[in-house]
Design a protein around this motif. Structure first.
Motif, PDB file in Angstrom:
ATOM      1  N   ARG A 192       0.843  -1.190   0.000  1.00 17.28           N
ATOM      2  CA  ARG A 192       0.000   0.000   0.000  1.00 17.28           C
ATOM      3  C   ARG A 192       0.883   1.246   0.000  1.00 17.28           C
ATOM      4  N   GLY A 193       0.638   2.119  -0.973  1.00 19.37           N
ATOM      5  CA  GLY A 193       1.455   3.326  -1.075  1.00 19.37           C
ATOM      6  C   GLY A 193       0.764   4.574  -0.583  1.00 19.37           C
ATOM      7  N   TRP A 194      -0.584   4.572  -0.498  1.00 18.90           N
ATOM      8  CA  TRP A 194      -1.373   5.677   0.036  1.00 18.90           C
ATOM      9  C   TRP A 194      -1.274   6.939  -0.818  1.00 18.90           C
ATOM     10  N   GLY A 195      -1.117   6.766  -2.128  1.00 24.19           N
ATOM     11  CA  GLY A 195      -1.102   7.916  -3.017  1.00 24.19           C
ATOM     12  C   GLY A 195      -0.322   7.602  -4.274  1.00 24.19           C
ATOM     13  N   GLY A 196      -0.684   8.291  -5.375  1.00 21.92           N
ATOM     14  CA  GLY A 196      -0.050   8.009  -6.649  1.00 21.92           C
ATOM     15  C   GLY A 196       0.962   9.032  -7.100  1.00 21.92           C
TER      16      GLY A 196
END
Length: 512
Positions: A467-471
């Motif tokens: 999970r990166g929580w943003g692109g």
């Protein structure tokens, strides 16, 4: 006639207009002379080069110094200055999970410095919505999190950091868009929470923002029956005048979300929505992007409707003058022209954001040897994000395949001789992509699925998810670096070097 001219000028002052294209239109100066309140820049104003976007802002500020110049620069997925090359800052979800107020303040200061250098006086940020619905189609990683207290303290830190650079903050979307399953760009959402829940959840960050001195707050096009069963917040006197002004004591400028959105004007049209919103308590009317080249006429349509409403008594003239005076005060405080950014301050914010993005990425686990293949699921984004660049993982030596229409054969990908990485945003919200992804993971359970959106509960069923929580660039690169570290950790040890050949037997004789 003097009174009519005064009313018309005040009506102009309450409009936040728009135009099409990447240069200042010739008609804008005339509208500014008539009293136009401001201009908001959208995706249709953005060039491929960030320097050109900043140049447009400076040109606007120089040509029309009385205008409030606005855009959406939230950091993370929602960016305008870095639309073509991805924001160098993480978004709110990363900052909330890192939960370091100094980092949040540093990021907001850096964004503010860049905006001020571009002549921007109003940033339509931060997003203060408590993202209590993990399937929310429009908020997601734009939110600091699902905990009201955490969202409140980071909202306040973001407001203080941004405004320290001479750029007004706009805290959105009052009284809260986090518990919706509908995008208000496309329809009219409802939040059916009771009043007690709204008080302890949705409203908490807005109270903190007001206490932190937020210059403006943006309305939402949402029906909240516990507050007003009939009208969306943007058109509701109970919510804007009764709650926000009266009970919460907010004294700044109330700005509408874009009135061309379906949640505000699908049934009554933009001019009528503008009049109703002013009457409800809004001060600055955001009329949305000019996608048909009608920027000047769209402003005039709204101004004519407001003037007519004053004439027939629908809109009290005192309410119009009050709104215009608030916009005047906002312009005087923040529309002060461009100022060069402090490069040290900007780099400090960017570096803090990169560290936060690295800190919130989980472990990747074992990754096999061989050439990596990255598959990008191009499932699109909501209208707030638009077509901003996203998801550049930067995995060393990787081949990258973008999937736009249709999906590659899971059988073919199964045979790839190397690590397989699939990167997506809110993958579970797209039925076809989600079904394909489940089939692929069944065939290749070692595949690394990178979720850069707000993870839906279904994601937990996959065997390997990062999970990166943003692109934007910081979280995307943080994930890519984590994958590279895992590859190095699991790579086979190099073969030992061959031993040197033994020296020949017997004494060495030098030939002459």
């Amino acid at each position: 006639m003097i009174a009519d001219a005064s009313v018309r000028r005040a009506a102009h002052r309450t409009v936040l207009g728009a135009f099409e294209g990447t240069s200042v239109p010739g008609w804008l100066a005339g509208l500014a002379d008539d009293g136009l309140g401001g201009i908001c820049l959208y995706g249709n104003n953005l060039a491929a080069d960030p320097l050109e976007v900043a140049s447009l802002g400076r040109a606007l500020a120089a040509a029309c110094p009385s205008l409030v110049l606005a855009l959406d620069e939230e950091g993370g997925d929602v960016t305008r200055l870095h639309y073509a090359d991805s924001s160098p800052y993480p978004g709110n979800a990363v900052l909330g999970r890192a939960d370091d107020l100094r980092t949040t303040g540093a990021v907001a200061r850096a964004i503010g410095a860049e905006l001020k250098a571009a002549g921007i006086s109003l940033d339509l940020a931060p997003d203060a919505d408590v993202n209590s619905n993990p399937r929310n189609p429009v908020i997601g990683t734009r939110s600091f999190g699902a905990d009201p207290a955490l969202v409140a303290r980071h909202t306040a830190a973001w407001v203080r950091g941004l405004q320290s650079q001479g750029v007004a903050a706009c805290v959105k979307h009052f009284p809260g868009h986090g518990d919706t399953s509908t995008d208000s760009h496309l329809a009219l959402p409802r939040v059916d929470a009771d009043l007690s829940t709204l008080l302890r959840r949705e409203l908490v960050p807005f109270v903190a923002a007001s206490a932190a001195g937020a210059a403006t707050i943006m309305t939402s096009h949402i029906v909240l029956p516990a507050l007003d069963p009939e009208r969306p917040a943007t058109l509701s006197p109970r919510i804007l005048t009764g709650l926000l002004r009266g009970e919460l004591g907010f004294s700044g400028v109330i700005i509408t979300d874009a009135l061309d959105m379906a949640g505000a004007s699908a049934m009554i049209g933009v001019p009528a929505a503008a009049v109703a919103s002013l009457a409800a308590g809004a001060d600055l009317l955001c009329i949305g992007p000019s996608l048909r080249g009608r920027g000047r006429d769209e402003v005039r349509d709204v101004v004519d409707a407001v003037v007519a409403a004053v004439g027939d008594g629908t809109l009290p003239v005192e309410r119009l003058y009050d709104a215009a005076a608030r916009v005047d005060a906002l312009s005087a405080a923040y529309a002060t022209g461009a100022r060069p950014a402090d490069p040290t301050l900007v780099e400090t914010g960017r570096a803090a954001g990169r560290r936060a993005a690295v800190a919130v990425v989980g472990e990747v686990g074992t990754v096999g040897d061989g050439p990596p293949l990255v598959v990008r699921l191009e499932t699109g984004a909501n209208m707030a994000v638009g077509d901003a660049a996203w998801g550049d993982l930067g995995v060393t030596g990787a081949s990258v395949v973008s999937v736009v229409d249709g999906h590659p054969s899971a059988t073919d990908l199964r045979g790839h001789d190397g690590p397989l990485v699939v990167v997506a945003r809110a993958a579970a919200s797209h039925a076809d992509s989600w079904a394909w992804l489940r089939t692929l993971v069944d065939a290749r359970p070692d595949a690394v699925v990178v979720e850069l959106g707000w993870p839906a509960p279904e994601i937990d069923a996959l065997p390997r998810v990062v999970r990166g929580w943003g692109g934007s660039l910081p979280p995307s690169r943080a994930v890519g670096e984590a994958i590279d570290r895992a590859r190095r950790a699991t790579a086979p040890a190099p073969a030992p070097a061959p031993a040197p050949a033994p020296a020949p037997d017997g004494p060495h004789r030098e030939e002459r």
